[in-house]
Design a protein around this motif. Structure first.
Motif, PDB file in Angstrom:
ATOM      1  N   ARG A   5       4.330   0.280  11.323  1.00  0.00           N
ATOM      2  CA  ARG A   5       4.419  -0.651  12.449  1.00  0.00           C
ATOM      3  C   ARG A   5       4.880  -2.033  11.994  1.00  0.00           C
ATOM      4  NH1 ARG A   5      -0.515   2.142  13.265  1.00  0.00           N
ATOM      5  NH2 ARG A   5      -0.491   3.482  15.139  1.00  0.00           N
ATOM      6  N   LEU A   6       4.147  -2.603  11.031  1.00  0.00           N
ATOM      7  CA  LEU A   6       4.437  -3.955  10.558  1.00  0.00           C
ATOM      8  C   LEU A   6       4.478  -3.959   9.032  1.00  0.00           C
ATOM      9  CD1 LEU A   6       1.951  -5.924  12.858  1.00  0.00           C
ATOM     10  CD2 LEU A   6       4.446  -5.950  13.051  1.00  0.00           C
ATOM     11  N   PRO A   7       5.582  -4.381   8.427  1.00  0.00           N
ATOM     12  CA  PRO A   7       5.628  -4.468   6.964  1.00  0.00           C
ATOM     13  C   PRO A   7       4.608  -5.484   6.451  1.00  0.00           C
ATOM     14  CG  PRO A   7       7.828  -4.561   7.901  1.00  0.00           C
ATOM     15  CD  PRO A   7       6.875  -4.702   9.050  1.00  0.00           C
ATOM     16  N   LEU A   8       3.878  -5.113   5.420  1.00  0.00           N
ATOM     17  CA  LEU A   8       2.889  -5.996   4.821  1.00  0.00           C
ATOM     18  C   LEU A   8       3.506  -6.678   3.611  1.00  0.00           C
ATOM     19  CD1 LEU A   8      -0.038  -7.025   4.772  1.00  0.00           C
ATOM     20  CD2 LEU A   8      -0.616  -5.037   3.365  1.00  0.00           C
ATOM     21  N   MET A   9       3.730  -8.003   3.713  1.00  0.00           N
ATOM     22  CA  MET A   9       4.347  -8.750   2.637  1.00  0.00           C
ATOM     23  C   MET A   9       3.428  -8.875   1.429  1.00  0.00           C
ATOM     24  SD  MET A   9       6.992 -10.435   1.532  1.00  0.00           S
ATOM     25  CE  MET A   9       8.008 -10.865   2.947  1.00  0.00           C
TER      26      MET A   9
ATOM     27  N   LEU B 195      -8.156  -6.795  13.203  1.00  0.00           N
ATOM     28  CA  LEU B 195      -9.092  -5.746  13.600  1.00  0.00           C
ATOM     29  C   LEU B 195      -9.913  -6.108  14.836  1.00  0.00           C
ATOM     30  CD1 LEU B 195     -10.441  -4.673  10.089  1.00  0.00           C
ATOM     31  CD2 LEU B 195      -8.488  -3.757  11.363  1.00  0.00           C
ATOM     32  N   VAL B 196      -9.612  -7.242  15.448  1.00  0.00           N
ATOM     33  CA  VAL B 196     -10.403  -7.710  16.581  1.00  0.00           C
ATOM     34  C   VAL B 196      -9.807  -7.278  17.917  1.00  0.00           C
ATOM     35  CG1 VAL B 196     -11.238  -9.785  17.771  1.00  0.00           C
ATOM     36  CG2 VAL B 196     -11.341  -9.643  15.275  1.00  0.00           C
ATOM     37  N   SER B 197      -8.475  -7.205  17.995  1.00  0.00           N
ATOM     38  CA  SER B 197      -7.795  -6.856  19.241  1.00  0.00           C
ATOM     39  C   SER B 197      -6.445  -6.238  18.888  1.00  0.00           C
ATOM     40  CB  SER B 197      -7.597  -8.104  20.115  1.00  0.00           C
ATOM     41  OG  SER B 197      -6.690  -8.999  19.483  1.00  0.00           O
ATOM     42  N   ASP B 198      -5.640  -5.961  19.929  1.00  0.00           N
ATOM     43  CA  ASP B 198      -4.310  -5.399  19.680  1.00  0.00           C
ATOM     44  C   ASP B 198      -3.241  -6.487  19.598  1.00  0.00           C
ATOM     45  OD1 ASP B 198      -4.183  -6.182  22.350  1.00  0.00           O
ATOM     46  OD2 ASP B 198      -2.920  -4.495  22.937  1.00  0.00           O
TER      47      ASP B 198
ATOM     48  N   ALA C 136      -8.544  -0.557   6.546  1.00  0.00           N
ATOM     49  CA  ALA C 136      -8.323  -0.416   7.987  1.00  0.00           C
ATOM     50  C   ALA C 136      -7.060  -1.161   8.404  1.00  0.00           C
ATOM     51  CB  ALA C 136      -9.534  -0.942   8.755  1.00  0.00           C
ATOM     52  N   CYS C 137      -6.812  -2.309   7.811  1.00  0.00           N
ATOM     53  CA  CYS C 137      -5.577  -3.050   8.103  1.00  0.00           C
ATOM     54  C   CYS C 137      -4.372  -2.285   7.589  1.00  0.00           C
ATOM     55  CB  CYS C 137      -5.630  -4.443   7.469  1.00  0.00           C
ATOM     56  SG  CYS C 137      -6.805  -5.568   8.246  1.00  0.00           S
ATOM     57  N   GLU C 138      -4.523  -1.669   6.417  1.00  0.00           N
ATOM     58  CA  GLU C 138      -3.446  -0.844   5.857  1.00  0.00           C
ATOM     59  C   GLU C 138      -3.045   0.237   6.850  1.00  0.00           C
ATOM     60  OE1 GLU C 138      -4.839   1.392   2.544  1.00  0.00           O
ATOM     61  OE2 GLU C 138      -3.132   2.758   2.559  1.00  0.00           O
ATOM     62  N   THR C 139      -4.031   0.928   7.386  1.00  0.00           N
ATOM     63  CA  THR C 139      -3.759   1.999   8.352  1.00  0.00           C
ATOM     64  C   THR C 139      -3.132   1.441   9.623  1.00  0.00           C
ATOM     65  OG1 THR C 139      -5.618   3.290   7.490  1.00  0.00           O
ATOM     66  CG2 THR C 139      -4.805   3.861   9.688  1.00  0.00           C
ATOM     67  N   LEU C 140      -3.619   0.309  10.062  1.00  0.00           N
ATOM     68  CA  LEU C 140      -3.124  -0.304  11.294  1.00  0.00           C
ATOM     69  C   LEU C 140      -1.659  -0.704  11.182  1.00  0.00           C
ATOM     70  CD1 LEU C 140      -4.288  -1.261  14.103  1.00  0.00           C
ATOM     71  CD2 LEU C 140      -4.490  -3.527  13.055  1.00  0.00           C
TER      72      LEU C 140
ATOM     73  N   PHE D 145       0.825  -1.195   0.000  1.00  0.00           N
ATOM     74  CA  PHE D 145       0.000   0.000   0.000  1.00  0.00           C
ATOM     75  C   PHE D 145       0.864   1.253   0.000  1.00  0.00           C
ATOM     76  CE2 PHE D 145      -2.675  -3.227   2.144  1.00  0.00           C
ATOM     77  CZ  PHE D 145      -3.663  -3.306   1.183  1.00  0.00           C
ATOM     78  N   ARG D 146       1.458   1.545   1.132  1.00  0.00           N
ATOM     79  CA  ARG D 146       2.326   2.710   1.241  1.00  0.00           C
ATOM     80  C   ARG D 146       3.543   2.316   2.052  1.00  0.00           C
ATOM     81  NH1 ARG D 146      -2.625   5.569   2.179  1.00  0.00           N
ATOM     82  NH2 ARG D 146      -2.261   5.514   4.416  1.00  0.00           N
ATOM     83  N   PRO D 147       4.683   2.927   1.782  1.00  0.00           N
ATOM     84  CA  PRO D 147       5.893   2.515   2.498  1.00  0.00           C
ATOM     85  C   PRO D 147       5.827   2.844   3.975  1.00  0.00           C
ATOM     86  CG  PRO D 147       6.313   4.489   1.216  1.00  0.00           C
ATOM     87  CD  PRO D 147       4.945   3.998   0.820  1.00  0.00           C
ATOM     88  N   GLY D 148       6.394   1.965   4.774  1.00  0.00           N
ATOM     89  CA  GLY D 148       6.515   2.192   6.208  1.00  0.00           C
ATOM     90  C   GLY D 148       7.893   1.746   6.639  1.00  0.00           C
ATOM     91  N   ARG D 149       8.062   1.592   7.937  1.00  0.00           N
ATOM     92  CA  ARG D 149       9.366   1.167   8.413  1.00  0.00           C
ATOM     93  C   ARG D 149       9.183   0.114   9.487  1.00  0.00           C
ATOM     94  NH1 ARG D 149      13.390   4.049   6.561  1.00  0.00           N
ATOM     95  NH2 ARG D 149      14.827   3.187   8.064  1.00  0.00           N
TER      96      ARG D 149
END
Length: 295
Positions: free
Chosen positions: A271-275, A232-235, A263-267, A25-29
């Motif tokens: 924080r966590l790289p999405l493979m 999306l259910v808990s932390d 919503a997962c993208e934003t979460l 989606f968008r780069p993170g770290r």
């Protein structure tokens, strides 16, 4: 099963650039994760020698795990493929394992978590088949862990009775060899026999970090596949920051909405790289049939 998106090979950073995200989606770290040697004072090491790493042999530790034989008929009824020719979805999992293995090797990553936006999307099914596909590679070592601590289900899929509660390994009260089992020579599985209401607290704990690091040192798997709770259910998934290198998101083609994926993208961002994203129960209208459907 359809793969919606994964990081392209040409976009892969080198091993020296492990902090760069591979989000579709968008780069993170993601933070660098350094593995500390097991701490014998915390019950993380199965050795009694004061210098265990000097004499360490991961292959011997791997072979010391209790061996388990699985029931092929039970696996097939639950859609688990010991042979990719068993189902039209089998080759898709082989493609998925190759893309993930190559991308993770290029980045120096070894742990991937499998999650979904909500319950019922097929994440445990995907994690199990991914781990089995990875384990079909001769000479490899793959670990599969049931870290959906609130609703453990991996043992049901495989048709086995767990040896105990996985929280015992995570908090250091039980040794690894009492809960991990070996299937064949290339797959080790950590089943969980007890649901816990304080899963987030356990996953946040530094004890869990130390337990996972010790497991990686002792077994030296190429890839560890972690079946995580829905995002999306808990932390609980966010609690795995620093404990997992990347996550794979499983969406259900019959129920997951675009809003839930966003919503997962934003979460996950920063924080966590999405493979990548895997579409489960995906209908290919061009072929006029379901590309993957689980009973």
């Amino acid at each position: 099963m359809g793969i919606l998106a994964m990081a392209e090979d040409g976009d892969a950073p080198s091993r020296r650039d492990r902090a760069l995200s591979v989000s579709v989606f968008r780069p993170g770290r993601s933070a660098e994760r350094e593995i500390d040697p097991p701490d014998p004072d915390q019950g993380r090491d199965i050795f009694v020698d004061p210098y265990p790493l000097a004499l360490f042999n991961a292959a011997r530790v791997w072979e010391s795990l209790n061996a388990m034989t699985l029931n092929g008929d039970h696996l097939a009824r639950n859609g688990l493929f010991t042979n990719p020719d068993q189902s039209l979805a089998g080759p898709a999992f082989d493609i998925l394992r190759t893309r993930i293995a190559q991308a993770m090797a290029e980045r120096g990553w070894r742990r991937i978590g499998v999650t979904s936006p909500t319950h019922g999307c097929g994440k445990s099914f995907t994690a199990a088949n991914l781990a089995m596909a990875l384990a079909r590679r001769p000479g490899s070592r793959t670990v599969l862990m049931d870290l959906d601590l609130r609703r453990p289900n991996m043992h049901t899929l495989f048709g086995v009775t767990p040896n105990g509660a996985l929280r015992g390994f995570l908090d250091g009260t039980q040794p690894m060899e009492s809960l991990f089992v070996r299937v064949g020579r290339t797959l080790a599985i950590a089943f969980n026999g007890e649901a816990v209401p304080d899963a987030g607290d356990i996953l946040h704990s530094s004890d869990t970090t130390q337990a996972l690091d010790a497991m990686e040192v002792q077994l030296d798997p190429e890839i560890t596949v972690m079946d995580l709770p829905p995002a999306l259910v808990s932390d609980d998934v966010l609690a795995m920051k620093g404990k997992v290198d990347a996550v794979l998101l499983v969406a259900d083609g019959t129920q997951t909405t675009a809003k839930e994926i966003r919503a997962c993208e934003t979460l996950f961002e920063n924080r966590l790289p999405l493979m990548g994203v895997v579409l489960n129960r995906a209908q290919d209208l061009g072929l006029g049939r379901l590309r993957y459907r689980r009973g």
